[in-house]
Write an enzyme that holds these catalytic residues in place. Structure first.
Site, mmCIF file in Angstrom:
data_model
loop_
_atom_site.group_PDB
_atom_site.id
_atom_site.type_symbol
_atom_site.label_atom_id
_atom_site.label_comp_id
_atom_site.label_asym_id
_atom_site.label_seq_id
_atom_site.Cartn_x
_atom_site.Cartn_y
_atom_site.Cartn_z
ATOM 1 N N TRP A 1 -4.956 7.214 1.142
ATOM 2 C CA TRP A 1 -3.662 6.632 1.524
ATOM 3 C C TRP A 1 -3.882 5.154 1.815
ATOM 4 O O TRP A 1 -4.781 4.791 2.589
ATOM 5 C CB TRP A 1 -3.067 7.286 2.774
ATOM 6 C CG TRP A 1 -1.849 6.520 3.210
ATOM 7 C CD1 TRP A 1 -0.635 6.498 2.593
ATOM 8 C CD2 TRP A 1 -1.764 5.594 4.298
ATOM 9 N NE1 TRP A 1 0.200 5.614 3.235
ATOM 10 C CE2 TRP A 1 -0.471 5.042 4.281
ATOM 11 C CE3 TRP A 1 -2.660 5.158 5.279
ATOM 12 C CZ2 TRP A 1 -0.037 4.090 5.199
ATOM 13 C CZ3 TRP A 1 -2.236 4.204 6.198
ATOM 14 C CH2 TRP A 1 -0.930 3.682 6.163
ATOM 15 N N GLU B 1 -1.919 10.113 -1.479
ATOM 16 C CA GLU B 1 -0.784 10.314 -0.554
ATOM 17 C C GLU B 1 0.250 9.206 -0.689
ATOM 18 O O GLU B 1 -0.051 8.029 -0.492
ATOM 19 C CB GLU B 1 -1.314 10.348 0.891
ATOM 20 C CG GLU B 1 -0.206 10.526 1.931
ATOM 21 C CD GLU B 1 -0.735 10.575 3.368
ATOM 22 O OE1 GLU B 1 -1.956 10.402 3.575
ATOM 23 O OE2 GLU B 1 0.076 10.783 4.284
ATOM 24 N N LYS C 1 4.137 7.385 0.184
ATOM 25 C CA LYS C 1 4.906 7.087 1.388
ATOM 26 C C LYS C 1 6.197 6.379 0.998
ATOM 27 O O LYS C 1 6.243 5.683 -0.017
ATOM 28 C CB LYS C 1 4.057 6.206 2.314
ATOM 29 C CG LYS C 1 4.646 5.979 3.683
ATOM 30 C CD LYS C 1 3.577 5.518 4.668
ATOM 31 C CE LYS C 1 4.165 5.189 6.020
ATOM 32 N NZ LYS C 1 3.132 5.004 7.047
ATOM 33 N N ASP D 1 3.069 14.260 2.671
ATOM 34 C CA ASP D 1 3.158 14.102 4.126
ATOM 35 C C ASP D 1 4.626 14.277 4.493
ATOM 36 O O ASP D 1 5.504 13.607 3.938
ATOM 37 C CB ASP D 1 2.641 12.713 4.522
ATOM 38 C CG ASP D 1 2.669 12.484 6.031
ATOM 39 O OD1 ASP D 1 3.735 12.696 6.644
ATOM 40 O OD2 ASP D 1 1.645 12.066 6.591
ATOM 41 N N HIS E 1 6.891 11.264 5.042
ATOM 42 C CA HIS E 1 6.878 10.176 4.065
ATOM 43 C C HIS E 1 8.004 10.229 3.053
ATOM 44 O O HIS E 1 7.861 9.769 1.921
ATOM 45 C CB HIS E 1 5.526 10.142 3.352
ATOM 46 C CG HIS E 1 4.431 9.670 4.241
ATOM 47 N ND1 HIS E 1 3.178 9.337 3.787
ATOM 48 C CD2 HIS E 1 4.405 9.454 5.575
ATOM 49 C CE1 HIS E 1 2.422 8.958 4.795
ATOM 50 N NE2 HIS E 1 3.144 9.019 5.896
ATOM 51 N N HIS F 1 0.233 17.062 4.575
ATOM 52 C CA HIS F 1 0.098 16.465 5.896
ATOM 53 C C HIS F 1 1.302 16.969 6.672
ATOM 54 O O HIS F 1 2.406 16.431 6.534
ATOM 55 C CB HIS F 1 0.087 14.942 5.828
ATOM 56 C CG HIS F 1 -1.280 14.381 5.627
ATOM 57 N ND1 HIS F 1 -1.569 13.039 5.717
ATOM 58 C CD2 HIS F 1 -2.460 14.998 5.365
ATOM 59 C CE1 HIS F 1 -2.862 12.859 5.512
ATOM 60 N NE2 HIS F 1 -3.423 14.030 5.283
ATOM 61 N N ASP G 1 8.949 7.799 10.105
ATOM 62 C CA ASP G 1 7.650 8.474 10.020
ATOM 63 C C ASP G 1 6.951 8.389 11.377
ATOM 64 O O ASP G 1 5.935 7.738 11.535
ATOM 65 C CB ASP G 1 6.828 7.775 8.921
ATOM 66 C CG ASP G 1 5.460 8.393 8.742
ATOM 67 O OD1 ASP G 1 5.322 9.606 8.942
ATOM 68 O OD2 ASP G 1 4.528 7.642 8.394
ATOM 69 N N ASP H 1 5.494 10.618 13.292
ATOM 70 C CA ASP H 1 4.285 11.419 13.532
ATOM 71 C C ASP H 1 4.293 12.159 14.865
ATOM 72 O O ASP H 1 3.284 12.206 15.563
ATOM 73 C CB ASP H 1 3.021 10.553 13.394
ATOM 74 C CG ASP H 1 2.751 10.161 11.953
ATOM 75 O OD1 ASP H 1 2.394 11.048 11.171
ATOM 76 O OD2 ASP H 1 2.912 8.968 11.614
ATOM 77 N N ASP I 1 -0.983 15.917 10.403
ATOM 78 C CA ASP I 1 -0.979 14.462 10.598
ATOM 79 C C ASP I 1 0.079 14.092 11.637
ATOM 80 O O ASP I 1 1.248 13.920 11.308
ATOM 81 C CB ASP I 1 -0.716 13.748 9.264
ATOM 82 C CG ASP I 1 -0.950 12.249 9.378
ATOM 83 O OD1 ASP I 1 -1.365 11.788 10.458
ATOM 84 O OD2 ASP I 1 -0.708 11.524 8.387
HETATM 85 C C1 RNT Z 1 0.062 7.118 7.186
HETATM 86 C C2 RNT Z 1 -0.430 8.346 6.517
HETATM 87 C C3 RNT Z 1 -1.885 8.657 6.709
HETATM 88 C C4 RNT Z 1 -2.349 8.404 8.107
HETATM 89 C C5 RNT Z 1 -3.765 8.851 8.363
HETATM 90 C C6 RNT Z 1 -4.291 8.339 9.656
HETATM 91 O O1 RNT Z 1 1.425 6.991 7.158
HETATM 92 O O2 RNT Z 1 0.336 9.437 6.925
HETATM 93 O O3 RNT Z 1 -2.135 9.946 6.294
HETATM 94 O O4 RNT Z 1 -1.518 9.001 9.057
HETATM 95 O O5 RNT Z 1 -4.546 8.488 7.289
HETATM 96 ZN ZN ZN Z 2 -0.358 11.381 6.273
#
Ligand code: RNT
Ligand code: ZN
Length: 415
Positions: A182, A223, A225, A256, A259, A283, A291, A293, A323
């Site tokens: 990523w 990955e 986004k 993810d 994302h 993720h 995003d 998290d 994640d």
């Molecule tokens: C960032 C991505 C990625 C990170 C990690 C720490 O938006 O989601 O996966 O969260 O690599």
């Molecule tokens: Zn991620």
């Protein structure tokens, strides 16, 4: 809970044709890759890193952040002890265990060797991620797509050494290591040459992936986004970019859950993506408005994701990674509750009368589908979960609360 409770629950599920024993057995075989970065707010163990950057951000200053390898491992050991089953650790490249302060493009297996020894001791598999952020050469929010060839080459070398390390992890542990790429690359304001940036990113990833490794040791993932803080106008590695890349080049595609556009249903994507890529990396995360998290809850999004994995028969070609990072609550509690939520969601899906539901849908009997999905919510899923935890010798409810709080109290005086 008594034996009688479980026996009654087993009978109740059996009336629907669901075998709780089979569900419990299957659940025990599904590893979750728990991410190391929840333990220290995505800071890493390089002296040079000043936080994560790259448009990702942990909020909060709850006491107990792991400041070094020993603390992180102690926290992880505690967390795994409260999670039923055997799992994996997802490491990032800025968590080496060394005094050498190696540059990112000079990372070597030896800088991570003690992680492998520890993983062997703990019976864990390892996954890995090159770290394309928290570094002066990432300050422009451009890495593999940077117009400066010198910067691109630096990050290509970083990605190459991470793949070598990851492949060695897989070899040593006898289980393929997923190495997930990523990059934060993007633009604050509207670019005029998106194509050039995407061509550079593609060429850089091609160069990174040029060396072939045995798939029994290494699986490469990419990955995408939608956007990150500071790169609102354009993300070079968008969903379309990586979806196409994964299909053409045969890598895993990482989805993810944070994302995509906030109203998109990520579970819905699995069956489509699975027609074009062999394996998927997830993720599992919880975006809130962006995003963000957040730690995953046992909510509809997670239940839907688990149900798709089970009903679409994708468990064997999906790698479930987590994640999220929240520093406003106990970090170990975040790991434990978040990981257990993923397992609970999988268990619920495994306990659904799949054949019956698919049959009524096939017959266009949407009334029965509706009645069934809603009535099934009353089945005693919690009793089966409890039984699973008892068999795996981990606590639930008040005992779990006490364990989590006791451990948190023991780390609260870290500076
Ligand atoms: C960032 C991505 C990625 C990170 C990690 C720490 O938006 O989601 O996966 O969260 O690599
Ligand atoms: Zn991620």
């Amino acid at each position: 809970m008594t034996r009688l409770d479980y026996d009654a629950a087993r009978d109740q599920f059996a009336e629907w044709g669901v075998d709780t024993e089979a569900a419990i057995e299957r659940l025990a075989t599904i590893p979750i890759s728990m991410h190391c970065w929840q333990g220290d707010d995505v800071v890493g163990f390089e002296q040079l890193s000043a936080g994560s950057g790259g448009g990702i951000q942990a909020t909060g200053n709850f006491p107990g952040r792991a400041r070094n390898v020993a603390e992180l491992r102690a926290d992880l050991e505690f967390a795994y002890s409260q999670i039923p089953g055997k799992h994996r650790l997802n490491l990032h490249a800025f968590y080496p265990d060394t005094d050498e302060q190696p540059e990112r493009d000079a990372l070597d297996y030896k800088h991570f060797e003690t992680w492998v020894d520890w993983a062997k001791e703990q019976g864990l598999g390892l996954d890995f991620n090159p770290t394309f952020f928290a570094h002066p050469k990432a300050d422009d929010n451009l890495t593999l797509s940077h117009p400066d060839k010198g910067i691109r080459d630096f990050w290509i070398r970083h990605g190459q050494c991470c793949r070598a390390i990851a492949a060695r992890f897989g070899e040593e542990l006898g289980s393929p290591c997923v190495d997930n790429i990523w990059v934060p690359d993007g633009y604050k304001d509207i670019p005029v040459d998106r194509m050039a940036a995407r061509q550079r990113l593609e060429a850089s990833i091609d160069a990174m992936l040029a060396t072939d490794y045995d798939k029994a040791h290494l699986l490469d993932a990419v990955e995408s986004k939608l956007f990150g803080i500071g790169v609102e106008a354009c993300t070079v590695g968008s969903h379309e970019f990586y979806m196409g890349y994964a299909i053409r080049k045969g890598t895993l595609l990482c989805l993810d859950m944070g994302h995509f556009h906030p109203t998109e249903n990520i579970a819905d994507k699995l069956s489509s993506v699975a027609l074009s890529v062999d394996e998927i990396l997830l993720h599992v995360s919880r975006p809130m408005r962006w995003d963000s998290d957040h730690v995953i809850l046992l909510n509809d999004d997670i239940l839907a994701m688990a149900q798709e994995l089970v009903f679409t028969n994708l468990l064997d070609r999906t790698h479930i990674g987590l994640d999220f990072f929240d520093a406003t609550i106990s970090r170990t509690a975040a790991w434990v509750i978040g990981t257990r939520n993923m397992q609970k969601a999988l268990l619920r899906a495994l306990l659904m009368p799949q054949e019956e539901l698919k049959k009524v849908e096939q017959e266009l009997n949407f009334s029965d589908r509706f009645i069934l999905t809603e009535e099934l919510k009353d089945l005693p899923f919690a009793t089966v979960w409890e039984e699973f935890c008892v068999r795996k010798d981990v606590s639930t409810g008040k005992a779990l609360l006490a364990n989590l709080n006791n451990y948190q109290a023991s780390v609260a005086d870290r500076g």
